[in-house]
Design a protein around this motif. Sequence first.
Motif, PDB file in Angstrom:
ATOM      1  N   SER A  83      31.237  43.968  40.931  1.00 26.09           N
ATOM      2  CA  SER A  83      31.625  42.734  41.603  1.00 26.09           C
ATOM      3  C   SER A  83      33.124  42.493  41.388  1.00 26.09           C
ATOM      4  O   SER A  83      33.672  42.805  40.337  1.00 26.09           O
ATOM      5  CB  SER A  83      30.822  41.560  41.046  1.00 26.09           C
ATOM      6  N   ASP A  84      33.766  41.944  42.412  1.00 28.92           N
ATOM      7  CA  ASP A  84      35.211  41.698  42.296  1.00 28.92           C
ATOM      8  C   ASP A  84      35.515  40.690  41.201  1.00 28.92           C
ATOM      9  O   ASP A  84      36.572  40.722  40.585  1.00 28.92           O
ATOM     10  CB  ASP A  84      35.753  41.201  43.636  1.00 28.92           C
ATOM     11  N   ALA A  85      34.557  39.818  40.919  1.00 26.95           N
ATOM     12  CA  ALA A  85      34.765  38.829  39.851  1.00 26.95           C
ATOM     13  C   ALA A  85      34.855  39.492  38.482  1.00 26.95           C
ATOM     14  O   ALA A  85      35.480  38.962  37.565  1.00 26.95           O
ATOM     15  CB  ALA A  85      33.635  37.807  39.860  1.00 26.95           C
ATOM     16  N   ASP A  86      34.236  40.673  38.352  1.00 22.93           N
ATOM     17  CA  ASP A  86      34.284  41.386  37.069  1.00 22.93           C
ATOM     18  C   ASP A  86      35.624  42.073  36.824  1.00 22.93           C
ATOM     19  O   ASP A  86      35.862  42.567  35.730  1.00 22.93           O
ATOM     20  CB  ASP A  86      33.169  42.432  37.008  1.00 22.93           C
ATOM     21  N   THR A  87      36.468  42.137  37.832  1.00 26.16           N
ATOM     22  CA  THR A  87      37.766  42.812  37.687  1.00 26.16           C
ATOM     23  C   THR A  87      38.896  41.853  37.351  1.00 26.16           C
ATOM     24  O   THR A  87      40.061  42.260  37.296  1.00 26.16           O
ATOM     25  CB  THR A  87      38.128  43.553  38.984  1.00 26.16           C
ATOM     26  N   ALA A  88      38.570  40.575  37.145  1.00 29.31           N
ATOM     27  CA  ALA A  88      39.612  39.587  36.855  1.00 29.31           C
ATOM     28  C   ALA A  88      40.250  39.863  35.496  1.00 29.31           C
ATOM     29  O   ALA A  88      39.555  40.078  34.503  1.00 29.31           O
ATOM     30  CB  ALA A  88      39.021  38.180  36.886  1.00 29.31           C
ATOM     31  N   LYS A  89      41.569  39.878  35.476  1.00 28.66           N
ATOM     32  CA  LYS A  89      42.316  40.112  34.236  1.00 28.66           C
ATOM     33  C   LYS A  89      43.477  39.125  34.141  1.00 28.66           C
ATOM     34  O   LYS A  89      44.071  38.757  35.154  1.00 28.66           O
ATOM     35  CB  LYS A  89      42.864  41.546  34.202  1.00 28.66           C
ATOM     36  N   HIS A 114      44.406  27.204  35.600  1.00 31.52           N
ATOM     37  CA  HIS A 114      45.707  27.843  35.855  1.00 31.52           C
ATOM     38  C   HIS A 114      45.654  28.677  37.132  1.00 31.52           C
ATOM     39  O   HIS A 114      46.597  28.660  37.945  1.00 31.52           O
ATOM     40  CB  HIS A 114      46.087  28.740  34.668  1.00 31.52           C
ATOM     41  N   THR A 115      44.586  29.414  37.306  1.00 33.89           N
ATOM     42  CA  THR A 115      44.456  30.281  38.479  1.00 33.89           C
ATOM     43  C   THR A 115      44.406  29.457  39.762  1.00 33.89           C
ATOM     44  O   THR A 115      45.051  29.811  40.764  1.00 33.89           O
ATOM     45  CB  THR A 115      43.197  31.154  38.348  1.00 33.89           C
ATOM     46  N   GLN A 116      43.692  28.378  39.748  1.00 31.97           N
ATOM     47  CA  GLN A 116      43.579  27.540  40.949  1.00 31.97           C
ATOM     48  C   GLN A 116      44.917  26.906  41.311  1.00 31.97           C
ATOM     49  O   GLN A 116      45.259  26.789  42.501  1.00 31.97           O
ATOM     50  CB  GLN A 116      42.508  26.479  40.726  1.00 31.97           C
ATOM     51  N   ILE A 117      45.692  26.491  40.317  1.00 27.11           N
ATOM     52  CA  ILE A 117      47.006  25.902  40.595  1.00 27.11           C
ATOM     53  C   ILE A 117      47.921  26.942  41.228  1.00 27.11           C
ATOM     54  O   ILE A 117      48.656  26.649  42.186  1.00 27.11           O
ATOM     55  CB  ILE A 117      47.628  25.343  39.297  1.00 27.11           C
ATOM     56  N   THR A 170      41.417  38.233  40.361  1.00 29.38           N
ATOM     57  CA  THR A 170      40.624  39.448  40.478  1.00 29.38           C
ATOM     58  C   THR A 170      41.503  40.534  41.099  1.00 29.38           C
ATOM     59  O   THR A 170      42.651  40.291  41.501  1.00 29.38           O
ATOM     60  CB  THR A 170      39.391  39.222  41.356  1.00 29.38           C
ATOM     61  N   ARG A 171      40.950  41.719  41.188  1.00 32.48           N
ATOM     62  CA  ARG A 171      41.729  42.821  41.757  1.00 32.48           C
ATOM     63  C   ARG A 171      42.072  42.551  43.225  1.00 32.48           C
ATOM     64  O   ARG A 171      43.191  42.816  43.675  1.00 32.48           O
ATOM     65  CB  ARG A 171      40.922  44.120  41.630  1.00 32.48           C
ATOM     66  N   ALA A 172      41.125  42.021  43.971  1.00 34.90           N
ATOM     67  CA  ALA A 172      41.383  41.730  45.383  1.00 34.90           C
ATOM     68  C   ALA A 172      42.402  40.607  45.544  1.00 34.90           C
ATOM     69  O   ALA A 172      43.288  40.656  46.411  1.00 34.90           O
ATOM     70  CB  ALA A 172      40.075  41.367  46.080  1.00 34.90           C
TER      71      ALA A 172
END
Length: 207
Positions: A83-89, A114-117, A170-172
Amino acid sequence: MTPPKNKKTSDQDDEQSMSDEGVGNLFTGGAAAPSGALAGWAAAPSPATQAVPAAQPGVAVPRPPVVPRPTQELVEEPASPVSDADTAKPVGFYVSTNVANRFRKLRKQSDLTHTQIVFLAVEDAVEKGLTQVVEEARRAPKFQSKLFAVATNNSDLRGLGPVQLQYKPTRAQRAVIDGLVTEAGLPDHTKFLAVVLDQYLPGRRDA
């Protein structure tokens, strides 16, 4: 009774002959060939001197049978979809002290991460136009000339500074932002996020 004269002489001759024979054998090293069991013992070779029989050419030496091992078939297990959510770094970037303070203030006053901002700032810059946002972030060059062209300085942009912030795309999502960095004509991720955050965050912008 007087013993016969000839008997004494005969006994003396027998002892003399036996004595001569024994002495002769002792000093001649046993020249006479031994007989009987002693003869066989003397002629038998010692175990150390017995020759080892040489292997006959052309005769195959038997080898132990080889037991074949059972073959194991490799079973390829299908890879589970990632899942693309698993690639978040976490990704770090640097902003000015003013931008960092405004960023943290908005974070505390809202339920945004932080990510949403960061995503809201990027979307706002795309709506305004990336070219316009970047041009407004550029400070006037220290050297100006009407005759000679001045190279663009991407290291002196409003919003840049020494304070590190982080977000977790995420990676995407990171691929989308990388494409926008190229479209804006900026060299890296940090400069792009510093510019769009300074333009978006509530409060006084960098001078």
